[in-house]
Design a protein around this motif. Structure first.
Motif, PDB file in Angstrom:
ATOM      1  N   ASP A  67     111.944  27.262  69.053  1.00 27.05           N
ATOM      2  CA  ASP A  67     112.994  27.950  69.792  1.00 27.05           C
ATOM      3  C   ASP A  67     114.210  27.038  69.850  1.00 27.05           C
ATOM      4  OD1 ASP A  67     114.693  29.066  71.707  1.00 27.05           O
ATOM      5  OD2 ASP A  67     113.028  29.824  72.911  1.00 27.05           O
ATOM      6  N   ILE A  68     115.267  27.410  69.156  1.00 26.82           N
ATOM      7  CA  ILE A  68     116.418  26.502  69.101  1.00 26.82           C
ATOM      8  C   ILE A  68     117.226  26.478  70.393  1.00 26.82           C
ATOM      9  CG2 ILE A  68     116.725  26.547  66.593  1.00 26.82           C
ATOM     10  CD1 ILE A  68     119.150  28.454  67.185  1.00 26.82           C
ATOM     11  N   ARG A  69     116.836  27.242  71.389  1.00 29.70           N
ATOM     12  CA  ARG A  69     117.523  27.100  72.679  1.00 29.70           C
ATOM     13  C   ARG A  69     117.063  25.827  73.373  1.00 29.70           C
ATOM     14  NH1 ARG A  69     115.859  32.661  75.187  1.00 29.70           N
ATOM     15  NH2 ARG A  69     113.960  31.894  74.218  1.00 29.70           N
ATOM     16  N   SER A  74     116.725  22.249  68.797  1.00 30.23           N
ATOM     17  CA  SER A  74     118.013  22.551  68.158  1.00 30.23           C
ATOM     18  C   SER A  74     118.596  21.286  67.537  1.00 30.23           C
ATOM     19  CB  SER A  74     119.001  23.173  69.138  1.00 30.23           C
ATOM     20  OG  SER A  74     119.473  22.228  70.058  1.00 30.23           O
ATOM     21  N   ALA A  77     116.639  20.779  64.359  1.00 23.82           N
ATOM     22  CA  ALA A  77     117.013  21.829  63.403  1.00 23.82           C
ATOM     23  C   ALA A  77     118.410  21.583  62.853  1.00 23.82           C
ATOM     24  CB  ALA A  77     116.950  23.212  64.059  1.00 23.82           C
ATOM     25  N   SER A  91     119.116  26.717  54.370  1.00 31.37           N
ATOM     26  CA  SER A  91     118.041  26.902  55.350  1.00 31.37           C
ATOM     27  C   SER A  91     117.993  28.333  55.860  1.00 31.37           C
ATOM     28  CB  SER A  91     118.279  25.993  56.560  1.00 31.37           C
ATOM     29  OG  SER A  91     118.445  24.660  56.160  1.00 31.37           O
ATOM     30  N   ILE A  92     116.849  28.949  55.737  1.00 32.73           N
ATOM     31  CA  ILE A  92     116.641  30.212  56.428  1.00 32.73           C
ATOM     32  C   ILE A  92     115.945  29.859  57.726  1.00 32.73           C
ATOM     33  CG2 ILE A  92     115.489  32.446  56.430  1.00 32.73           C
ATOM     34  CD1 ILE A  92     115.767  32.592  53.483  1.00 32.73           C
ATOM     35  N   LEU A  93     116.625  30.146  58.841  1.00 29.04           N
ATOM     36  CA  LEU A  93     116.105  29.722  60.142  1.00 29.04           C
ATOM     37  C   LEU A  93     115.286  30.828  60.806  1.00 29.04           C
ATOM     38  CD1 LEU A  93     116.087  27.602  62.474  1.00 29.04           C
ATOM     39  CD2 LEU A  93     117.974  28.903  63.437  1.00 29.04           C
ATOM     40  N   CYS A  94     114.131  30.464  61.309  1.00 29.36           N
ATOM     41  CA  CYS A  94     113.293  31.398  62.059  1.00 29.36           C
ATOM     42  C   CYS A  94     112.973  30.802  63.423  1.00 29.36           C
ATOM     43  CB  CYS A  94     111.973  31.638  61.324  1.00 29.36           C
ATOM     44  SG  CYS A  94     112.164  32.130  59.618  1.00 29.36           S
ATOM     45  N   ASN A  95     113.013  31.634  64.448  1.00 31.16           N
ATOM     46  CA  ASN A  95     112.604  31.203  65.787  1.00 31.16           C
ATOM     47  C   ASN A  95     111.307  31.897  66.148  1.00 31.16           C
ATOM     48  OD1 ASN A  95     114.869  29.578  67.169  1.00 31.16           O
ATOM     49  ND2 ASN A  95     115.950  31.258  66.164  1.00 31.16           N
ATOM     50  N   PHE A  96     110.295  31.129  66.231  1.00 30.79           N
ATOM     51  CA  PHE A  96     108.960  31.610  66.479  1.00 30.79           C
ATOM     52  C   PHE A  96     108.816  32.139  67.915  1.00 30.79           C
ATOM     53  CE2 PHE A  96     105.066  29.543  68.294  1.00 30.79           C
ATOM     54  CZ  PHE A  96     104.160  30.495  67.894  1.00 30.79           C
ATOM     55  N   SER A  97     109.435  31.427  68.860  1.00 33.97           N
ATOM     56  CA  SER A  97     109.473  31.882  70.262  1.00 33.97           C
ATOM     57  C   SER A  97     108.109  32.043  70.899  1.00 33.97           C
ATOM     58  CB  SER A  97     110.200  33.219  70.365  1.00 33.97           C
ATOM     59  OG  SER A  97     111.484  33.129  69.843  1.00 33.97           O
ATOM     60  N   ARG A 102     104.341  37.073  65.437  1.00 36.06           N
ATOM     61  CA  ARG A 102     105.479  37.165  64.533  1.00 36.06           C
ATOM     62  C   ARG A 102     105.326  36.251  63.337  1.00 36.06           C
ATOM     63  NH1 ARG A 102     111.103  37.642  67.374  1.00 36.06           N
ATOM     64  NH2 ARG A 102     111.451  38.038  65.185  1.00 36.06           N
ATOM     65  N   TYR A 106     107.153  36.473  59.587  1.00 37.38           N
ATOM     66  CA  TYR A 106     108.115  35.454  59.180  1.00 37.38           C
ATOM     67  C   TYR A 106     107.685  34.794  57.877  1.00 37.38           C
ATOM     68  CZ  TYR A 106     111.484  34.998  63.048  1.00 37.38           C
ATOM     69  OH  TYR A 106     112.515  35.172  63.930  1.00 37.38           O
ATOM     70  N   MET A 109     108.126  37.062  54.952  1.00 35.64           N
ATOM     71  CA  MET A 109     109.545  37.140  54.630  1.00 35.64           C
ATOM     72  C   MET A 109     109.970  35.925  53.812  1.00 35.64           C
ATOM     73  SD  MET A 109     112.645  35.753  55.578  1.00 35.64           S
ATOM     74  CE  MET A 109     112.685  35.189  57.290  1.00 35.64           C
TER      75      MET A 109
END
Lengths: 332, 332
Positions: A67-69, A74, A77, A91-97, A102, A106, A109
């Motif tokens: 989670d880049i929050r 972050s 990343a 970079s294709i960024l994914c947030n797993f959260s 998910r 991901y 994808m």
DNA sequence: CTGAAAGCGCTTACAG
DNA sequence: CTGAAAGCGCTTACAG
């Protein structure tokens, strides 16, 4: 504007254009210069999809963050993206959260986009929680770097922040330099990273002949507050607290001040991550710098090395540092 | 595993497989069911590069952030990524990092990867600073959303946080509810966002018949500290400060406490972004919530609408809210 | 409702 | 040193 247009304009075949585009040696110097001129003049940029389809390499990396929050993630990343970009990768960024469901989507994808490799940011990816989802899809066919975790995955690379050692040294510092004898640990759950921090705490407490006191709470201001309350209820003589996260430590400090304990006079506090939060806290927090920049940079470098045949180390450790601020010091 | 393998296994042509893959209607129900079964059995995922090359759409978005280490940007970027991902798009993340020279390379990269559209996070992208780099490359051929800026770009969509209005209301709140008469503004440079915040401040001060006092400083704890020092040197009677950023406001509070001013007793302080920093500050900061989640979600939705022919509004405003905490209140 | 064929824009043996 | 041709894995008119 395609390679055909360039070839026609330059009066050569597309093969030759492709050669100079890819910096191959076997092209006549004059021909090369001419093609380069045409390329420049037309402002041509090759279609990466076509390149990828034909060459089986996309120069694209799947970056999976928790989670880049979270400032810790972050920052890593950010450094991963900057380094990869410098090395010619996107970079294709994914947030797993935290939503395990998910993960398969991901990963599908990322595979369907033919990424060259993966970087996982966060120890949760190396743990049991994600094992099922990851193991079935990551077969080791593509280079993969885990940050802060050592999964049981064939051929995976790992970059490990030395959190266990850092935590151990923090406790020793509290004992020797700050004269503390009742040091409690406040952790945040059960990831690999949390476990190594706790291991460091326990090792130190053991070797110093102290008693371990542990609380587990939520990673938030409120979590820090409630952990402090419950720890002091049962162990009123505590004189130091080590947290596995700065934000939670800030909450702890707040509660300590609310109930009239001075920091560090009565109780010393150590945070983790050396984030901006540790500077904003009053008193500012002594904290463990886990070298997020180094970590991100090294992870990106390892992946590029692996992709370009340079065979990097399988496991790289990044040393952490204790950064002393106002929340620790001699007891009053 | 390619579409040919599936076609062969199902005993149909690749055209038909492609049709069911893309949910086209003109396929016999039985044929469809059979192909679907084969697809499932093989765990087939189409190659997105090939799809993109053939169809001219990649379902990939270029997301350009100023710097995701900034909590404001990372929160928006997070929400953008999550929303796009839900809508079937992937995000290529770029961190501009204030280095204008990198912009052309990043844009070339995104174009070469045939992204379907762009999202720019940060008002700097809509300003003069980036105009040259952007205008020459963004010709309006691909949908583009700007967050917090209205560039002079053909066909660009904008999502604007209503910062001007929010700042105006913050000043009015300080005047009416907190009884402040000497309210200074601390800004952070010359982006569109900064300008609108300042405009709101000036409008309020004007309409209330007060005098404007303004300082410009760096976006950091140290910046906040030095701004406070210099403002109070020249205007010792100040009784309120509004900042355009929480971190800088934290620095301001720290300096105020250092020099023996109470907050909010002597001087009230308002921050901006309603970030975790505003909660960590002691006293906790009254701050303006610019609805980063809303903003990110709306921006992603607009882009998807534009890409899928639903013609969204060109400009969408997101209202901000003043969140009252401990750093404002009645004077002592 | 189905399929053969062309085309998307590249790379890469292969032959010369 | 250079080029013709096949191939990467799809989509999409077009014809039936």
């Amino acid at each position: 504007m395609t390679i055909y247009d360039i070839a026609e304009k330059a009066g050569v075949s597309i093969t030759t254009v492709s050669r100079v585009l890819n910096g191959k040696e076997n092209v006549n110097a004059k021909t090369r210069a001419h093609i380069l001129a045409v390329l420049e003049e037309c402002g041509y940029t090759p279609n990466r999809l076509a390149q990828g389809l034909a060459s089986k390499a996309t120069k694209t990396i799947g970056v999976m963050a928790v989670d880049i929050r979270d400032i810790h993630h972050s920052t890593i990343a950010y450094q991963v993206e900057q380094t990869l970009s410098t090395l010619g990768y996107s970079s294709i960024l994914c947030n797993f959260s935290g939503n395990k469901n998910r993960l398969p989507d991901y990963l599908d994808m990322l595979f369907s986009r033919q990424v060259d490799g993966f970087i996982f940011i966060g120890s949760v990816f190396a743990g049991d929680f994600c094992r099922g989802e990851l193991a079935s899809r990551l077969d080791g066919s593509k280079p993969t770097v885990f940050i802060n975790g050592t999964p049981s995955l064939p051929g995976a690379y790992c970059v490990i922040e030395q959190e266990e050692d850092a935590m151990k040294r923090a406790v020793e510092y509290l004992y020797h330099q700050c004269d503390r004898r009742h040091i409690a640990f406040v952790g945040m759950g059960d990831t690999a990273s949390e476990r190594s921090k706790r291991k460091g705490y326990e090792a130190a407490v053991d070797s110093l002949g102290l008693t371990a006191h542990t609380a587990i709470t939520a990673q938030s201001l409120a979590g820090g507050e409630s952990a402090v309350s419950s720890l002091l209820d049962t162990h009123p003589s505590l004189d130091a607290l080590v947290f596995t996260d700065d934000i939670t430590a800030c909450g702890g400090v707040r509660r300590l001040l609310q109930i009239g304990r001075s920091v560090p006079g009565d109780i010393a506090v150590v945070g983790f991550n050396n984030s901006l939060y540790s500077e904003i806290c009053i008193p500012s927090l002594t904290s463990i710098d886990n070298r997020m920049y180094e970590t991100g940079k090294i992870a990106a470098g390892i992946l590029a090395d692996a992709l370009e045949g340079r065979e990097p180390e399988a496991v790289v450790s990044v040393g952490c540092q204790l950064v002393i601020r106002d929340s620790t010091g001699i007891r009053i």
